[in-house]
Design a protein around this motif. Structure first.
Motif, PDB file in Angstrom:
ATOM      1  N   ALA A 588       0.844  -1.202   0.000  1.00 18.18           N
ATOM      2  CA  ALA A 588       0.000   0.000   0.000  1.00 18.18           C
ATOM      3  C   ALA A 588       0.872   1.242   0.000  1.00 18.18           C
ATOM      4  CB  ALA A 588      -0.904   0.004   1.236  1.00 18.18           C
ATOM      5  N   SER A 589       0.453   2.252  -0.734  1.00 15.65           N
ATOM      6  CA  SER A 589       1.162   3.535  -0.715  1.00 15.65           C
ATOM      7  C   SER A 589       0.318   4.639  -0.098  1.00 15.65           C
ATOM      8  CB  SER A 589       1.581   3.945  -2.135  1.00 15.65           C
ATOM      9  OG  SER A 589       0.454   4.169  -2.947  1.00 15.65           O
ATOM     10  N   ASN A 590      -0.866   4.301   0.412  1.00 20.21           N
ATOM     11  CA  ASN A 590      -1.725   5.259   1.098  1.00 20.21           C
ATOM     12  C   ASN A 590      -2.061   4.749   2.495  1.00 20.21           C
ATOM     13  OD1 ASN A 590      -2.705   7.578  -0.790  1.00 20.21           O
ATOM     14  ND2 ASN A 590      -2.774   5.749  -2.063  1.00 20.21           N
ATOM     15  N   LEU A 591      -1.905   5.611   3.478  1.00 19.46           N
ATOM     16  CA  LEU A 591      -2.242   5.285   4.854  1.00 19.46           C
ATOM     17  C   LEU A 591      -3.222   6.320   5.380  1.00 19.46           C
ATOM     18  CD1 LEU A 591       1.154   5.057   4.541  1.00 19.46           C
ATOM     19  CD2 LEU A 591       0.851   3.906   6.714  1.00 19.46           C
ATOM     20  N   VAL A 592      -4.095   5.890   6.285  1.00 21.19           N
ATOM     21  CA  VAL A 592      -5.001   6.802   6.970  1.00 21.19           C
ATOM     22  C   VAL A 592      -4.697   6.726   8.459  1.00 21.19           C
ATOM     23  CG1 VAL A 592      -7.397   7.259   7.610  1.00 21.19           C
ATOM     24  CG2 VAL A 592      -6.834   6.676   5.249  1.00 21.19           C
ATOM     25  N   LEU A 593      -4.326   7.868   9.049  1.00 25.09           N
ATOM     26  CA  LEU A 593      -4.067   7.951  10.487  1.00 25.09           C
ATOM     27  C   LEU A 593      -5.324   8.513  11.144  1.00 25.09           C
ATOM     28  CD1 LEU A 593      -0.452   9.428  10.323  1.00 25.09           C
ATOM     29  CD2 LEU A 593      -1.119   7.032  10.553  1.00 25.09           C
ATOM     30  N   ALA A 594      -6.169   7.607  11.657  1.00 25.96           N
ATOM     31  CA  ALA A 594      -7.468   8.021  12.198  1.00 25.96           C
ATOM     32  C   ALA A 594      -7.328   8.724  13.531  1.00 25.96           C
ATOM     33  CB  ALA A 594      -8.382   6.805  12.343  1.00 25.96           C
ATOM     34  N   GLU A 595      -6.284   8.404  14.282  1.00 23.85           N
ATOM     35  CA  GLU A 595      -6.019   9.060  15.565  1.00 23.85           C
ATOM     36  C   GLU A 595      -4.585   9.556  15.583  1.00 23.85           C
ATOM     37  OE1 GLU A 595      -8.136   7.273  19.220  1.00 23.85           O
ATOM     38  OE2 GLU A 595      -7.609   5.540  18.002  1.00 23.85           O
ATOM     39  N   LEU A 596      -4.360  10.632  16.317  1.00 27.00           N
ATOM     40  CA  LEU A 596      -3.027  11.201  16.393  1.00 27.00           C
ATOM     41  C   LEU A 596      -2.171  10.456  17.400  1.00 27.00           C
ATOM     42  CD1 LEU A 596      -3.862  15.017  16.373  1.00 27.00           C
ATOM     43  CD2 LEU A 596      -3.066  13.615  14.475  1.00 27.00           C
TER      44      LEU A 596
END
Length: 678
Positions: A588-596
């Motif tokens: 994967a080349s896309n990540l989602v950081l839902a929490e800091l």
């Protein structure tokens, strides 16, 4: 029962809270009122006086209903004799009858409407700010001049079916290559001072500056489609500009507009639009509320329209697709050469049929045939669908109308190998209010503690300015208590609540990325946030793997292998602490950081699961930030501490920051702001 229910509707209307639930209750009361009046009039038992008394009471209810209706046009329309009762209103009618102890008679199913009859929206609104704009400029009409009439020419292809061959041309003649129109070399572009476009972005803006007006911008996520669209509108002077987006990104569009076109006021439509600026140059609206605003938007005089995540309109029978296509047609019929842009990261070789709605939005086709420039281009090829070479030529004709597709790998030299993109989101109204109220409570407690410490000082000196040293002491006391006690609201509980409130929005955005760009890694700190995200993925039919700290080694590896090797597993839902190290997720080349994270180092470790040796594409980490909450402040603190850490690693004598630094600074900032605002 009727009197009590109508009073509830009246109170809601007086508070200005005419929600869909209130309208449903209003219509249910209206239905029951008519039925009860007819029953009493036809009743043969009982005295005339009793019947008159009943009718008098019903008239009282009807009076309240009528006076309430005049406050809202949507309610008034529900009183019309030909008003269609919604399923929800009929269901509530039956429920009210049961509550009153009356057996509801079975209802006849309403006759099916012909498929060609459009669905009438539940209600339409016109924000007061829009009315003010119209009244302020009564003689300054929008540019509704129609495009000059086209010169008719003999149509060699008039008898041919062309839409299916046009769509098929992208499968039969594409050779698997991305589709992209010829783009000019950029010269001068309207870029604000201090900002810089990447070369591939500048090319599209240059095309708009050169006079091109329709674009299907299908760049992969992370290549800056938002900035390209905003600056293309600036180059084309396409104002006022309408931007239709999914709800999760509308706050980000307003922020990006302020960055790339700071001299163009932007406004976001929320709900009924009570807070919008009717004089703004850029109007951002999400698909979910478009139906109630489509009336005034169509008459506003927009000279440009951008549809973000344009694959949302692929189903032409859906209400939102009909709204978008209707607005596009009205803009094209009233404005000379408007700017129309469809933005989507969906690759062109997938779901070819879905492009019918997008092409129609752009004015390239209608329901049955190519239009205008596309038809002229096909005529100029001298070919028919029966001729060899037609499909390649037809594909090129469509692409030249404005299809622009660049992949990360194609423009890798333009973009950083690893970057973090913040995506601000507006929390749900109830959740947002609750979190902001909790932040205010925390701030009040800190202020009270500060004032108590100030009063306890032996010195009698009056402190007129904020004592920065005491502020930090109070923050340290609060932080120490927060780590040892769970009583009351604290910074850790606040961040967990914000994470839960963001979970659905973050998962929704990850699902969009997965559909348009391939596999996505989704990181969260807390188990309940991961659970909420997985529920969203399940509901949307997105397959995922779950990588958590409580799994056995074999279960963990099974989930990792499924994400890496199974093409149908689109998302890896990962614990930030348990999966932030030791994993290779470079598929994967896309990540989602839902929490800091509390530190930049933890955030970097998570990103490095994909950004590692062997990764062939630039990696983008999409950091979901809850606007107008502590979340935004902590994101800034993490970034500032990252700079200190980098300098320390480069030989500076700065101390590398820890998580406690960010927690402490967040409390210091919260207390300082509260003291400053008194």
């Amino acid at each position: 029962m009727l009197a009590r229910t109508v009073r509830e509707v009246e109170a809601a209307a007086q508070r200005g809270r005419v929600t869909p639930a209130v309208r449903t209750k209003f219509q249910a009361v209206a239905l029951l009122l008519r039925e009860e009046r007819a029953r009493v009039r036809e009743e043969t038992t009982g005295s005339e006086a009793h019947r008159a008394e009943q009718l008098k009471r019903l008239d009282g209810v009807a009076t309240i209903l009528a006076t309430t209706a005049v406050q809202d046009a949507g309610l008034l329309g529900l009183l019309a004799e030909d008003a269609v009762a919604s399923d929800a209103a009929r269901a509530l009618r039956r429920e009210l009858l049961r509550d009153a102890g009356i057996e509801a008679a079975p209802e006849e199913a309403p006759p099916a409407e012909p498929a060609t009859v459009p669905v009438v929206p539940e209600r339409r609104v016109v924000p007061q700010s829009v009315v003010s704009r119209q009244l302020a400029n009564p003689f300054l009409a929008p540019d509704f001049s129609a495009a000059p009439p086209r010169v008719s020419r003999p149509r060699r292809l008039a008898g041919w079916e062309l839409l299916d061959p046009l769509l098929s041309s992208f499968e039969r003649a594409g050779s698997g290559e991305p589709a992209c129109m010829p783009l000019p070399t950029p010269s001068w572009l309207p870029v604000p001072k201090g900002l810089e476009l990447m070369p591939h972005q500048a090319q599209l803006v240059a095309a708009a500056a050169a006079g091109h007006r329709t674009f299907l911008l299908a760049d992969e996520p992370g290549l800056g489609k938002t900035a390209q669209a905003l600056l293309a509108a600036e180059a084309a002077d396409a104002y006022p500009l309408l931007v239709v987006v999914p709800s999760v990104v509308k706050t980000n569009w307003a922020r990006e507009a302020g960055l790339w076109t700071p001299h163009r006021p932007a406004t976001v439509i929320q709900g009924d639009g009570e807070t919008i600026d009717g004089f703004a140059d850029i109007v951002v609206v999400n698909y979910e509320v478009l139906d109630r605003h489509v009336g005034w938007i169509g008459d506003f005089g927009f000279r440009g329209m951008v549809v973000d995540e344009a694959h949302f309109i692929k189903n032409k029978s859906s209400q939102r697709s009909r709204n978008v296509l209707d607005l596009s047609e009205r803009i094209r019929s009233r404005t000379v050469r408007p700017l129309l842009m469809a933005l989507t990261g969906t690759p062109l070789i997938n779901d070819i049929e879905d492009f019918r709605a997008i092409w129609q939005f752009l004015g390239w086709i209608d329901d049955s045939k190519p239009l205008g420039e596309l038809m002229d281009a096909l005529e100029d090829t001298g070919l028919t669908p029966a001729d060899f070479g037609f499909y390649a030529a037809a594909r090129r004709c469509v692409i030249d109308l404005g299809i622009v597709r660049r992949r990360k790998v194609d423009v890798a030299a333009d973009i950083p190998a690893r970057r973090i993109a913040d995506l601000p989101v507006e929390l749900d109204a109830a959740a947002g209010r609750s979190i902001r109220a909790a932040e205010r409570d925390l701030a009040r407690r800190l202020v009270k503690r500060y004032e108590g410490a100030l009063a306890a000082r032996e010195s009698a000196d009056v402190v007129e300015e904020i004592d920065a040293e005491l502020v930090r002491k109070v923050a340290r006391w609060e932080l120490k208590e927060a780590t040892t006690s769970t009583a009351g609201e604290n910074v850790f509980g606040m961040m967990r609540r914000i994470g839960r409130a963001k979970a659905g929005l973050a998962a929704d955005y990850a699902a969009q990325l997965a559909r348009s760009a391939g596999k996505v890694v989704f990181f969260a700190k807390h188990v309940d946030v991961m659970d909420a995200a997985e529920e969203t993925f399940t509901r949307q039919g997105v397959r995922f793997s779950s990588i958590r700290g409580d799994q056995t080694p074999s279960s963990r590896q099974k989930n990792i292998d499924a994400f890496v090797n199974d093409p149908d597993v689109a998302v890896a839902v990962c614990s930030l602490t348990a999966a932030g190290v030791g994993l290779n997720l470079q598929v994967a080349s896309n990540l989602v950081l839902a929490e800091l994270s509390w530190t930049d180092a933890e955030q970097t470790q998570a990103i490095d699961r994909s950004h590692r040796i062997g990764q062939t594409e630039p990696v983008t980490a999409w950091r979901i930030i809850a606007a107008q909450t502590m979340d935004a402040r902590i994101a800034e603190l993490i970034d500032s501490k990252a700079g200190l850490a980098a300098r320390a690693l480069d030989g500076s004598d700065q101390e590398v920051s820890s998580s406690a630094d960010v927690q402490l600074e967040a409390l210091v900032a919260l207390l300082t702001d509260a003291l400053s605002s008194r």
